[in-house]
Design a protein around this motif. Sequence first.
Motif, PDB file in Angstrom:
ATOM      1  N   THR A 117      24.988  12.987  10.332  1.00  0.00           N
ATOM      2  CA  THR A 117      25.411  12.137   9.353  1.00  0.00           C
ATOM      3  C   THR A 117      24.439  11.863   8.309  1.00  0.00           C
ATOM      4  OG1 THR A 117      24.948  10.598  10.969  1.00  0.00           O
ATOM      5  CG2 THR A 117      27.221  11.003  11.016  1.00  0.00           C
ATOM      6  N   GLN A 118      23.440  11.656   8.698  1.00  0.00           N
ATOM      7  CA  GLN A 118      22.286  11.625   7.752  1.00  0.00           C
ATOM      8  C   GLN A 118      22.066  12.558   6.477  1.00  0.00           C
ATOM      9  OE1 GLN A 118      18.235  10.072   8.957  1.00  0.00           O
ATOM     10  NE2 GLN A 118      19.011  10.337  10.950  1.00  0.00           N
ATOM     11  N   LEU A 119      22.344  13.928   7.073  1.00  0.00           N
ATOM     12  CA  LEU A 119      22.454  14.985   6.108  1.00  0.00           C
ATOM     13  C   LEU A 119      23.499  14.775   5.122  1.00  0.00           C
ATOM     14  CD1 LEU A 119      21.428  18.062   8.412  1.00  0.00           C
ATOM     15  CD2 LEU A 119      20.168  17.254   6.412  1.00  0.00           C
ATOM     16  N   TRP A 120      24.788  14.698   5.616  1.00  0.00           N
ATOM     17  CA  TRP A 120      26.099  14.437   4.852  1.00  0.00           C
ATOM     18  C   TRP A 120      25.467  13.206   3.873  1.00  0.00           C
ATOM     19  CZ3 TRP A 120      29.075  14.582  10.014  1.00  0.00           C
ATOM     20  CH2 TRP A 120      29.427  16.101  10.434  1.00  0.00           C
ATOM     21  N   ASP A 121      24.905  12.458   4.289  1.00  0.00           N
ATOM     22  CA  ASP A 121      24.859  11.248   3.273  1.00  0.00           C
ATOM     23  C   ASP A 121      23.349  11.229   2.239  1.00  0.00           C
ATOM     24  OD1 ASP A 121      26.878   9.798   4.423  1.00  0.00           O
ATOM     25  OD2 ASP A 121      25.783   8.478   5.913  1.00  0.00           O
ATOM     26  N   SER A 122      23.017  12.591   2.627  1.00  0.00           N
ATOM     27  CA  SER A 122      21.646  12.803   1.765  1.00  0.00           C
ATOM     28  C   SER A 122      22.055  12.881   0.246  1.00  0.00           C
ATOM     29  CB  SER A 122      20.712  13.889   2.301  1.00  0.00           C
ATOM     30  OG  SER A 122      21.487  15.217   2.053  1.00  0.00           O
ATOM     31  N   TRP A 123      23.078  13.112  -0.143  1.00  0.00           N
ATOM     32  CA  TRP A 123      23.531  12.996  -1.593  1.00  0.00           C
ATOM     33  C   TRP A 123      24.499  11.685  -1.541  1.00  0.00           C
ATOM     34  CZ3 TRP A 123      23.146  17.164  -5.569  1.00  0.00           C
ATOM     35  CH2 TRP A 123      22.412  18.330  -5.178  1.00  0.00           C
ATOM     36  N   ALA A 124      23.928  11.087  -2.522  1.00  0.00           N
ATOM     37  CA  ALA A 124      25.090   9.979  -3.100  1.00  0.00           C
ATOM     38  C   ALA A 124      26.276  10.536  -3.645  1.00  0.00           C
ATOM     39  CB  ALA A 124      24.408   9.005  -4.160  1.00  0.00           C
ATOM     40  N   ASP A 125      27.310   9.725  -3.684  1.00  0.00           N
ATOM     41  CA  ASP A 125      28.771  10.114  -4.311  1.00  0.00           C
ATOM     42  C   ASP A 125      28.169  10.723  -5.845  1.00  0.00           C
ATOM     43  OD1 ASP A 125      30.403   9.985  -1.969  1.00  0.00           O
ATOM     44  OD2 ASP A 125      30.505   7.880  -2.120  1.00  0.00           O
ATOM     45  N   ASP A 126      27.527   9.890  -6.482  1.00  0.00           N
ATOM     46  CA  ASP A 126      27.281   9.808  -7.785  1.00  0.00           C
ATOM     47  C   ASP A 126      26.073  10.687  -8.210  1.00  0.00           C
ATOM     48  OD1 ASP A 126      25.510   8.081  -6.993  1.00  0.00           O
ATOM     49  OD2 ASP A 126      26.183   6.731  -8.678  1.00  0.00           O
ATOM     50  N   ALA A 127      25.543  11.338  -7.161  1.00  0.00           N
ATOM     51  CA  ALA A 127      24.426  12.245  -7.581  1.00  0.00           C
ATOM     52  C   ALA A 127      24.318  13.287  -8.554  1.00  0.00           C
ATOM     53  CB  ALA A 127      23.832  12.800  -6.179  1.00  0.00           C
ATOM     54  N   VAL A 128      25.397  14.007  -8.563  1.00  0.00           N
ATOM     55  CA  VAL A 128      25.832  14.805  -9.689  1.00  0.00           C
ATOM     56  C   VAL A 128      26.198  14.375 -10.781  1.00  0.00           C
ATOM     57  CG1 VAL A 128      26.701  17.261 -10.115  1.00  0.00           C
ATOM     58  CG2 VAL A 128      26.247  16.700  -7.793  1.00  0.00           C
ATOM     59  N   VAL A 129      25.204  14.539 -11.875  1.00  0.00           N
ATOM     60  CA  VAL A 129      26.063  14.122 -13.119  1.00  0.00           C
ATOM     61  C   VAL A 129      26.187  15.311 -14.112  1.00  0.00           C
ATOM     62  CG1 VAL A 129      24.447  12.228 -13.122  1.00  0.00           C
ATOM     63  CG2 VAL A 129      23.269  14.222 -14.214  1.00  0.00           C
ATOM     64  N   HIS A 130      25.743  16.330 -13.968  1.00  0.00           N
ATOM     65  CA  HIS A 130      26.110  17.339 -14.641  1.00  0.00           C
ATOM     66  C   HIS A 130      26.255  17.430 -16.296  1.00  0.00           C
ATOM     67  CE1 HIS A 130      28.403  21.328 -15.310  1.00  0.00           C
ATOM     68  NE2 HIS A 130      28.127  21.674 -14.093  1.00  0.00           N
ATOM     69  N   ASP A 131      25.237  16.932 -16.658  1.00  0.00           N
ATOM     70  CA  ASP A 131      24.887  16.453 -18.277  1.00  0.00           C
ATOM     71  C   ASP A 131      24.356  17.964 -18.995  1.00  0.00           C
ATOM     72  OD1 ASP A 131      24.380  15.685 -20.665  1.00  0.00           O
ATOM     73  OD2 ASP A 131      23.782  13.749 -20.105  1.00  0.00           O
ATOM     74  N   ARG A 132      25.370  18.939 -19.592  1.00  0.00           N
ATOM     75  CA  ARG A 132      25.084  19.845 -20.221  1.00  0.00           C
ATOM     76  C   ARG A 132      24.016  19.513 -21.274  1.00  0.00           C
ATOM     77  NH1 ARG A 132      30.583  21.129 -18.834  1.00  0.00           N
ATOM     78  NH2 ARG A 132      30.600  23.140 -17.322  1.00  0.00           N
ATOM     79  N   ARG A 133      24.461  18.626 -22.082  1.00  0.00           N
ATOM     80  CA  ARG A 133      23.725  18.443 -23.261  1.00  0.00           C
ATOM     81  C   ARG A 133      22.218  18.028 -23.140  1.00  0.00           C
ATOM     82  NH1 ARG A 133      26.804  15.015 -27.898  1.00  0.00           N
ATOM     83  NH2 ARG A 133      25.687  16.499 -29.285  1.00  0.00           N
ATOM     84  N   ALA A 134      22.020  17.259 -22.004  1.00  0.00           N
ATOM     85  CA  ALA A 134      20.902  16.552 -21.640  1.00  0.00           C
ATOM     86  C   ALA A 134      19.783  17.725 -20.678  1.00  0.00           C
ATOM     87  CB  ALA A 134      20.664  15.337 -21.018  1.00  0.00           C
ATOM     88  N   GLY A 135      20.615  18.781 -20.290  1.00  0.00           N
ATOM     89  CA  GLY A 135      19.898  19.621 -19.243  1.00  0.00           C
ATOM     90  C   GLY A 135      19.770  18.956 -18.091  1.00  0.00           C
ATOM     91  N   ARG A 136      20.676  17.974 -17.503  1.00  0.00           N
ATOM     92  CA  ARG A 136      20.269  17.495 -16.216  1.00  0.00           C
ATOM     93  C   ARG A 136      21.610  17.307 -15.383  1.00  0.00           C
ATOM     94  NH1 ARG A 136      20.801  11.545 -14.865  1.00  0.00           N
ATOM     95  NH2 ARG A 136      18.963  10.892 -13.640  1.00  0.00           N
ATOM     96  N   TYR A 137      21.399  18.426 -14.065  1.00  0.00           N
ATOM     97  CA  TYR A 137      22.534  18.332 -13.314  1.00  0.00           C
ATOM     98  C   TYR A 137      22.671  17.445 -12.147  1.00  0.00           C
ATOM     99  CZ  TYR A 137      25.379  20.458  -9.582  1.00  0.00           C
ATOM    100  OH  TYR A 137      26.392  20.686  -8.630  1.00  0.00           O
ATOM    101  N   ALA A 138      21.627  16.743 -11.744  1.00  0.00           N
ATOM    102  CA  ALA A 138      21.727  15.802 -10.841  1.00  0.00           C
ATOM    103  C   ALA A 138      20.679  14.692 -10.844  1.00  0.00           C
ATOM    104  CB  ALA A 138      21.667  16.258  -9.346  1.00  0.00           C
TER     105      ALA A 138
END
Length: 465
Positions: free
Chosen positions: A162-183
């Motif tokens: 359960t800790q592993l499933w919770d190791s990413w926040a729901d909003d961790a992935v931003v996938h910002d192509r312009r800024a080059g920022r995936y998470a």
Amino acid sequence: MPARNVRQLHLNAFLHAPGHHDAAWRHPDSGGDRALDGDYHIELARTAERGLFDAVFLADSLAVRSRPDVTVAAGLEPLTLLTALATATEHIGLIATASTTFYEPYILARTLASLDHISHGRAGWNVATGGDLAEAANFNLDEPVEHAVRYERAAEFLDVATQLWDSWADDAVVHDRRAGRYADPDRIREVEHTGLFFKVRGPLNVQRTPQGWPLLVHTASSADGQEFAARYAEVVLTAQQNIADAAAFAHEVKSRAAAYGREEDVPVILPGISPVIGSTEAEARRLARELTELQLAEPGVSQLSDLLDVDVSGLDPDRPIPAGLLPREEDPLCHRFARSWERIQITDLAIRERLTVGQIVARLSGGRGHRAVVGTPEQIADSLQEWAQAGAADGFTVAPPILPGGLAAFVDHVVPVLQRRGLFRTEYEVGTLRERFNVARPEDHFPEPAPTAVRRAVLPPLARV
């Protein structure tokens, strides 16, 4: 126990290629010859989905237990098979058994998270705690794993998963192509778990899933199993043979769960039922006789000997099992190594119903330990409704004695009766498997970006039992 108003029932379809009667594979209508055919299992899953079932369920064993010369003793690995079913269905839940004794948390957490993503939120995990000699011998062990050790490991395993499933926040992935920022790295964290059984750094390399965690299921009958289920499980599979025992079991598990502060109506209790269905009672009984006549004595006697850890092949089949050979619920040896819920079922059958050795073998073979009901669709529905009204069940795990016909008969003839009585859905609602079982999605436990606040967990803090 007084009757209660019945909510709509939950139904799981328990798939086993030939069917759940030990002799089903010998019947000309059985699909036992297609045990390794993925398309066959897709057909079964689609039949269950046509019947609006909540989920399909696949059991698992990490050893060949039955005699492979006289039974269908092997099959496809469940999690692999469920991935195929996920791509061939749209709504039905996908529950598989996986052992905390022999898996590692990271591998299983990753596999289940992947299945939940592939299925768009339909994954469920039956948390198994096996470890008898048949399985242990396949994993570098010369002795079975003791019962208490298995449950201690299972609790820590669940903590890590359960800790592993919770190791990413729901909003961790931003996938910002312009800024080059995936998470956002601040929304991903390591687990850094060091315990008695496991050392896991994390984070998981699969981002958080539609359900957060897969639906947590446990098969329970023993005292330890009840306690584990009350603390952690969201759905409980069980196999009582009579309504009084089933009602007492359901009350006990739900009371223990309430003591842990669990949500109302959690866990959901699903006893097993193996329905032999005919358009008339005589037709149903004829099918039951056909299966009984095909039954071979050897696999049933072998199974009973395995469960009791005693060779019963020399016992008179027309006489009861000697009391000294029967396990007792209070006997620590009953739970130390073997599959305890099946042992307890044997004791119940032998003592309460005064069955002979031959009768016990026949009963175990008829539904692989599940309660067999023979009758018309209306009679089957009557039995389900009676159990639900008595508080003995929130729904049922349907284990047809013969497949594929037994499942199709239930879908085509029993489900419409339940629907007419208002006891079962008439269409699927959009949502995850958790939502179908009215189980809340676990929050991600990350502080809110602003203001900082820790979200409430769905389950009580995980700790070893």
